[in-house]
Design an enzyme around this catalytic site. Sequence first.
Site, PDB file in Angstrom:
ATOM      1  N   ASP A 107      28.029 -19.584  12.256  1.00  0.00           N
ATOM      2  CA  ASP A 107      28.891 -19.743  11.020  1.00  0.00           C
ATOM      3  C   ASP A 107      30.121 -20.630  11.309  1.00  0.00           C
ATOM      4  OD1 ASP A 107      26.909 -17.945   9.772  1.00  0.00           O
ATOM      5  OD2 ASP A 107      28.195 -16.298  10.033  1.00  0.00           O
ATOM      6  N   LYS A 108      30.540 -21.240   9.995  1.00  0.00           N
ATOM      7  CA  LYS A 108      31.650 -21.972  10.180  1.00  0.00           C
ATOM      8  C   LYS A 108      32.847 -21.289  10.914  1.00  0.00           C
ATOM      9  CE  LYS A 108      34.752 -24.841   7.075  1.00  0.00           C
ATOM     10  NZ  LYS A 108      35.012 -25.203   5.660  1.00  0.00           N
TER      11      LYS A 108
END
Length: 246
Positions: A107-108
């Site tokens: 995930d970012k």
Amino acid sequence: MKSSLRLDKLLAHTGFGTRSQIKLLVKAGSVTVNGKTAKDSGQQIVPERDHVQVDGETVRYREFVYLMLHKPPGVVSATEDNRDRTVLDLLDEEYAHLELFPVGRLDKDTEGLLLLTNDGKLSHNLLSPRKHVPKTYYADVEGAVDESDIEAFAQGVTLDDGYVTMPAELRILHRGDPAAGDLSRIELTIREGKFHQVKRMFQAVGKRVVYLKRLSMGPLKLDPQLPLGEARELTEEELEGLRQHG
């Protein structure tokens, strides 16, 4: 029989320009093969046997490259993105022409281990749902993580879309005290890769992940000496471990 490839393809793969630029290099007499000036950019080359130089610089051909990246938060696990920096933007210029891609994704806002390569076969093997490659994460969690969570994760929890996860191994490093604003610290090993899986697993037991970092993927462990945002090539031992696992 050793495999061959065109001279211009070899030089493009090793960063000496586009095929049209390489054609000009050959025309200018800048390229030699086994000590002789190359006349044709389409000449067949056996990389393991033939000695190629450009303006006296020896060309070192590698079909595949394998990088360990210590992914920082704020970058996306993609080869291109219109809004955000990607993990490829963190790499040195020498890797720009190699068409690397991340094996899986983080995930970012998640940190930690990310493998980058141009070896599609190894990537497929590591990501195949049939392989159940273990991935271990460290997380800070709001709420008191306890034995009931260990048991729930070992059985598999039901996510918000109704999916029941495979059994996972939860280790409590520190049980937080919510009343004091104290976070729990845990390690979790999962053997699948559903979207936002770690966060959703804790949501399923009424808790919230506020920090997440991937520590390992199969036998490959994040190098503790590798700074956040930096990448290095895998060692032979690390690569062999991945190949055996895959």
